[in-house]
Design an enzyme around this catalytic site. Structure first.
Site, PDB file in Angstrom:
ATOM      1  N   CYS A 130     -24.761 -52.715  33.809  1.00 30.48           N
ATOM      2  CA  CYS A 130     -25.193 -52.284  35.136  1.00 30.48           C
ATOM      3  C   CYS A 130     -26.424 -51.393  35.007  1.00 30.48           C
ATOM      4  CB  CYS A 130     -24.079 -51.532  35.864  1.00 30.48           C
ATOM      5  SG  CYS A 130     -24.579 -50.956  37.498  1.00 30.48           S
ATOM      6  N   CYS A 133     -26.380 -48.084  37.123  1.00 26.85           N
ATOM      7  CA  CYS A 133     -25.509 -47.049  36.554  1.00 26.85           C
ATOM      8  C   CYS A 133     -26.072 -46.499  35.245  1.00 26.85           C
ATOM      9  CB  CYS A 133     -24.099 -47.593  36.351  1.00 26.85           C
ATOM     10  SG  CYS A 133     -23.232 -47.968  37.901  1.00 26.85           S
TER      11      CYS A 133
END
Length: 175
Positions: A130, A133
């Protein structure tokens, strides 16, 4: 099972992983709690029973019960967040402006130093791919602990994940 026993299960064609696993298990860049929690969170995120059991057996006694729980929590909450925020990033549009409406209170109150939890969340986010993130957690960890700590956490995550993949392949191929 220990890290040494886990290393023994790694096929010779992946001996670099064996060497990396051994050196990272003894790394001094991170505090003992940070190192142990990064290994535990990464193992859980790697989704391999053998790796998870060996890593937890090796590192659980280096963590307080609260820290062990926080490492598990980092893997759990990032398992959710990495999917959601990866979607937000890939889809674009207004999704980034919309509230997630997902409970994630453990991020605000992880029962360990916030920086340690961020470090573990970074490692899991790297495994889960991700970008949003990774960027968020990397910034916090770099500001608090420095670039070397970021690199060490991601080296641990990448090696633990590669060991998990290799053991799955070895089992499937009878290696």
């Amino acid at each position: 099972m220990s890290i040494e026993a886990l290393k023994d299960r790694i096929p010779d064609y992946a001996k670099d992983l064996r060497l990396n696993l051994g050196s990272l298990a003894n790394d001094v860049t991170l505090t003992p709690q940070q190192l142990a929690g990064t290994f535990v969170a990464s193992a859980i995120a790697s989704r391999n029973d053998v790796v998870t059991k060996a890593v937890v057996a090796e590192f659980a006694d280096k963590l307080t019960p609260e820290a062990l729980n926080a490492a598990k929590s980092a893997a759990a909450i990032m398992g959710m967040n990495n999917i959601y925020y990866r979607f937000v990033h890939m889809a674009g549009g207004d999704y980034g402006k919309m509230p997630a409406q997902l409970r994630m209170s453990v991020i605000g109150r992880p029962s360990v130093e916030k920086t340690d939890f961020e470090l573990w969340s970074l490692a899991v986010s790297a495994i889960n791919g991700c970008g949003l993130c990774v960027t968020s957690h990397e910034k916090i960890v770099r500001e608090e602990l420095g670039a070397e700590a970021v690199q060490t956490a991601v080296r641990i995550a990448s090696t633990v994940h590669a060991v998990a993949v290799t053991l799955e392949a070895a089992a499937a191929l009878g290696d």
